[in-house]
Design an enzyme around this catalytic site. Structure first.
Site, PDB file in Angstrom:
ATOM      1  N   CYS A 127      -5.192  -1.669  -1.719  1.00 31.50           N
ATOM      2  CA  CYS A 127      -6.174  -2.664  -2.165  1.00 31.50           C
ATOM      3  C   CYS A 127      -7.091  -2.070  -3.232  1.00 31.50           C
ATOM      4  O   CYS A 127      -7.529  -0.924  -3.122  1.00 31.50           O
ATOM      5  CB  CYS A 127      -7.003  -3.142  -0.990  1.00 31.50           C
ATOM      6  SG  CYS A 127      -6.019  -3.958   0.272  1.00 31.50           S
ATOM      7  N   GLU A 179     -11.314  -4.601  12.757  1.00 31.06           N
ATOM      8  CA  GLU A 179     -12.205  -4.982  11.660  1.00 31.06           C
ATOM      9  C   GLU A 179     -12.409  -6.496  11.710  1.00 31.06           C
ATOM     10  O   GLU A 179     -11.498  -7.228  12.049  1.00 31.06           O
ATOM     11  CB  GLU A 179     -11.578  -4.580  10.321  1.00 31.06           C
ATOM     12  CG  GLU A 179     -11.451  -3.083  10.196  1.00 31.06           C
ATOM     13  CD  GLU A 179     -10.917  -2.636   8.843  1.00 31.06           C
ATOM     14  OE1 GLU A 179     -10.363  -3.466   8.113  1.00 31.06           O
ATOM     15  OE2 GLU A 179     -11.073  -1.443   8.542  1.00 31.06           O
ATOM     16  N   CYS A 187       0.814  -1.230   0.000  1.00 33.58           N
ATOM     17  CA  CYS A 187       0.000   0.000   0.000  1.00 33.58           C
ATOM     18  C   CYS A 187       0.844   1.275   0.000  1.00 33.58           C
ATOM     19  O   CYS A 187       0.526   2.235  -0.680  1.00 33.58           O
ATOM     20  CB  CYS A 187      -0.925   0.041   1.204  1.00 33.58           C
ATOM     21  SG  CYS A 187      -1.402  -1.540   1.849  1.00 33.58           S
ATOM     22  N   CYS A 232      -2.808   3.741   2.577  1.00 35.09           N
ATOM     23  CA  CYS A 232      -3.520   2.619   3.187  1.00 35.09           C
ATOM     24  C   CYS A 232      -4.623   3.175   4.079  1.00 35.09           C
ATOM     25  O   CYS A 232      -4.619   4.354   4.422  1.00 35.09           O
ATOM     26  CB  CYS A 232      -2.555   1.753   3.968  1.00 35.09           C
ATOM     27  SG  CYS A 232      -3.237   0.174   4.500  1.00 35.09           S
ATOM     28  N   ASP A 233      -5.519   2.301   4.502  1.00 34.68           N
ATOM     29  CA  ASP A 233      -6.785   2.731   5.096  1.00 34.68           C
ATOM     30  C   ASP A 233      -6.692   3.910   6.065  1.00 34.68           C
ATOM     31  O   ASP A 233      -7.370   4.915   5.913  1.00 34.68           O
ATOM     32  CB  ASP A 233      -7.438   1.566   5.812  1.00 34.68           C
ATOM     33  CG  ASP A 233      -7.719   0.399   4.881  1.00 34.68           C
ATOM     34  OD1 ASP A 233      -7.192   0.408   3.750  1.00 34.68           O
ATOM     35  OD2 ASP A 233      -8.450  -0.502   5.279  1.00 34.68           O
ATOM     36  N   LYS A 234      -5.897   3.770   7.125  1.00 32.64           N
ATOM     37  CA  LYS A 234      -5.902   4.812   8.162  1.00 32.64           C
ATOM     38  C   LYS A 234      -4.984   5.968   7.829  1.00 32.64           C
ATOM     39  O   LYS A 234      -5.107   7.054   8.390  1.00 32.64           O
ATOM     40  CB  LYS A 234      -5.477   4.230   9.516  1.00 32.64           C
ATOM     41  CG  LYS A 234      -6.296   3.054   9.953  1.00 32.64           C
ATOM     42  CD  LYS A 234      -7.768   3.373   9.971  1.00 32.64           C
ATOM     43  CE  LYS A 234      -8.606   2.117  10.066  1.00 32.64           C
ATOM     44  NZ  LYS A 234      -8.494   1.187   8.932  1.00 32.64           N
ATOM     45  N   SER A 247     -14.045  -4.226   7.425  1.00 31.14           N
ATOM     46  CA  SER A 247     -13.225  -3.778   6.312  1.00 31.14           C
ATOM     47  C   SER A 247     -14.169  -3.407   5.178  1.00 31.14           C
ATOM     48  O   SER A 247     -15.278  -3.928   5.084  1.00 31.14           O
ATOM     49  CB  SER A 247     -12.338  -4.934   5.871  1.00 31.14           C
ATOM     50  OG  SER A 247     -11.978  -4.767   4.533  1.00 31.14           O
ATOM     51  N   ASP A 258      -3.698  -2.500   7.400  1.00 30.62           N
ATOM     52  CA  ASP A 258      -4.797  -3.373   7.830  1.00 30.62           C
ATOM     53  C   ASP A 258      -4.700  -4.784   7.267  1.00 30.62           C
ATOM     54  O   ASP A 258      -5.047  -5.751   7.935  1.00 30.62           O
ATOM     55  CB  ASP A 258      -6.139  -2.761   7.405  1.00 30.62           C
ATOM     56  CG  ASP A 258      -6.471  -1.548   8.248  1.00 30.62           C
ATOM     57  OD1 ASP A 258      -5.531  -0.939   8.791  1.00 30.62           O
ATOM     58  OD2 ASP A 258      -7.650  -1.209   8.365  1.00 30.62           O
TER      59      ASP A 258
END
Ligand code: FES
Length: 577
Positions: free
Chosen positions: A201, A453, A56, A129-131, A479, A88
């Site tokens: 992702c 998650e 990521c 990435c996510d956060k 997620s 994640d």
């Protein structure tokens, strides 16, 4: 002494570069090869969330060089720094996941402290990435510097047996493997091809959802989120982002001039119409909080409720981020939203032009395949629905993109688990029945701690072919890759004594995503009696360290699970010190 192009007399960097008292500071700068001219220019922090944990963020350093070149060619002095990140995909399904949401705050705090500590004047943030995306955007709004965000880009899809695959297919294959439906050799073949490049992702999971948010909210340049991470063309957006931040600095356009209530609404629209991640219901309130704007889970859900869902992306739909990019990306999506009167056009963007002016420049139209015309959407309302009721007085959220209307109402007996591990073991052993509402509690921000998650559990249920036969509720999260009828963010969380803490096996729970209800068939008197008997929050293993600190500070999910008073509590603005 050379004359700087932008007057530094009111910029933070004057504290470290100007006047005789700053001679020692300048010595350090000369030591790094910074010229006299560069010392007296504005200083731009170029923050990346680079690390080697996962694909990521791995391409961010390369892209940061392009950003720096854009800053330099526009008369600024770029200084690169990195934050922590927790990925994640690696943390999923184990204790590491507790660090994920807490890392959002650590990223915002790291950027804040680095910017303050070194008196940088503006910020370009790269995240993948996510956060790391919301963390970076929170820092921009918190500091209220002129800021431009740029996403690191998504991963390319893998190919397996003639079809596109993502990491979601691997998670679900694990479920099928556990069910004896998928061989070791098949799993081995899939895991080697599912993630073929650098990048976040590829479905409309949390990273891509927040990348779309970055454009819609105005902090990122139009279309900058779209190109996949390996594409060299990302560097052009990097250069342009570096140049753009210098324009914002010159015009004194700050992050809070961009992130307004209307901009947050635009962002929530884009999340809804793309079937984006429920995590946006957590991150948008957190970004709003940094600006002192009241914009909670219910506000996000109201927008989801009356926004058509017309962009066909995984996990509910068919396509991945690369396909959205090839169909014209977020600008075309926003153009469609505008046709339905669902965009505030007067919001400011990172280009220094308004969102409306940016949409005027978009020539492409919806392709009817990835982006459907707003007039003929996939479904009439957004892909995410807010719920409320005696089981969730502080709200809850469920993703319904890709779920047929007849499957959006579910009533069944509670099957209560005290942690994700307990639930996962039961699912693995098929210790649940068709019709159950699986309850996973003590997984909220404070109670987990860390609001993990539940992808491993939901993917296992999906892999067993039970996704449509059970429902799941939790005070934790899901997620963006989760499929099935799964309700998250149930608030107040169990650790704060919410009704989810009082459930017992067999209590009848109703989830109705059409009317927005999450309730349990118990009277107020029964709930009160159980509350009086409640033993209090479960003790966790985390009695010291960063996660203990986080558990002490973190607030309600409804308001974004934030850890400080936000702009409404501040007594100064960094840029004006
Ligand atoms: Fe980083 Fe999915 S794990 S974007």
């Amino acid at each position: 002494m050379p004359t700087p192009k932008i007057d530094k007399s009111r910029l933070p960097s004057r504290h470290v570069t100007e006047g005789p008292a700053r001679a020692p500071h300048r010595s350090y700068f000369y030591a790094m090869g910074i010229s006299e001219e560069e010392i007296h220019q504005p200083w731009v922090g170029v923050a990346t969330c680079w690390n080697e944990a996962a694909p990521c963020n791995i391409a961010l350093s390369r892209q940061a060089q392009a950003v720096k070149s854009g800053v330099k060619s526009s008369g600024g002095t770029p200084r690169e720094f990195t934050t922590i990140t927790v990925t994640d995909g690696i943390a999923m399904g184990n204790e590491g996941m507790r660090s994920s949401l807490a890392s959002r705050e650590a990223i915002a705090d790291t950027v804040e402290l680095t910017m303050r500590g070194h008196s940088y004047d503006a910020l370009v943030g790269l995240a993948g990435c996510d956060k790391s995306l919301p963390g970076m955007m929170m820092a921009m709004v918190r500091l209220n510097t002129p800021s431009v965000f740029i996403y690191g880009g998504s991963i390319l899809p893998g190919r397996h047996h003639g079809r596109d695959v993502t990491v979601q297919d691997v998670f679900e294959a694990v479920g099928r493997h556990q069910a004896g439906d998928y061989s070791d050799a098949e799993l081995d073949a899939l895991e080697r091809v599912a993630c073929p490049s650098a990048g976040a992702c590829g479905g409309q999971f949390t990273a891509n959802t927040m990348a779309c948010v970055s454009e819609a909210i105005g902090l990122a340049l139009p279309n900058s989120a779209g190109a996949p991470a390996p594409y060299e063309s990302r560097d052009q957006y990097g250069e342009a982002s570096g140049a753009a931040v210098m324009t914002l600095l010159e015009r004194n356009i700050r992050a809070r001039d961009i992130v307004t209530r209307k901009a947050l609404e635009n962002a929530a629209r884009v999340v809804a119409c793309t079937g984006g991640s429920t995590n946006a219901g957590l991150h948008l309130p957190a970004i709003a909080h940094e600006a002192g704007i009241e914009f909670d889970l219910f506000d996000v859900c109201d927008i989801f409720h009356d926004t058509p869902y017309f962009v066909d992306l995984k996990p509910g739909g068919q396509f991945v981020a690369k396909d959205l990019y090839e169909a014209g990306g977020v600008p075309v999506v926003m153009k469609e939203l505008r046709k339905a009167g669902l965009i505030h056009e007067d919001c400011m963007s990172a280009t220094g032009r308004t969102i409306g002016e940016e949409i005027d420049r978009v020539e492409r139209e919806a392709d009817g395949r990835v982006i459907h015309p707003v007039a003929s959407p996939i479904t009439k309302t957004g892909g995410v629905v807010g719920l409320k009721g005696n089981l969730a007085p502080d709200g809850a959220i469920v993703k319904v993109a890709g779920i047929k209307e007849e499957h959006q109402v579910f009533t069944g007996p509670a099957r209560v688990f005290e942690s994700e591990e307990e639930a996962f073991e039961a699912v693995r052993a098929r210790g649940y029945s068709e019709g159950d509402v699986i309850v996973i509690r003590n997984e909220g921000p404070a109670g987990g701690p860390g609001m993990r998650e539940m992808l491993s559990t939901t993917a296992a249920i999906s892999g067993q072919g039970m996704g449509k036969k059970v429902a799941l509720i939790t005070d934790g999260r899901f997620s963006g890759a989760t499929r099935g009828f799964c309700v998250g963010h149930v608030g107040p969380e169990a650790a704060h004594g919410g009704p989810i803490a009082l459930l017992r096996d067999g209590d009848m729970i109703t989830i109705n995503a059409i009317t927005g209800e999450l309730s349990v068939d118990l009277s107020d008197a029964e709930l009160e009696a159980r509350k009086a008997d409640w033993a209090g929050p479960r003790e966790t293993l985390y009695s010291s360290g960063a996660l203990w600190k986080y558990a002490q500070l973190v607030g309600s999910t409804r308001k974004g699970a934030v850890t400080h008073p936000g702009a409404s509590g501040e007594r100064h603005v960094y840029m004006d010190l």
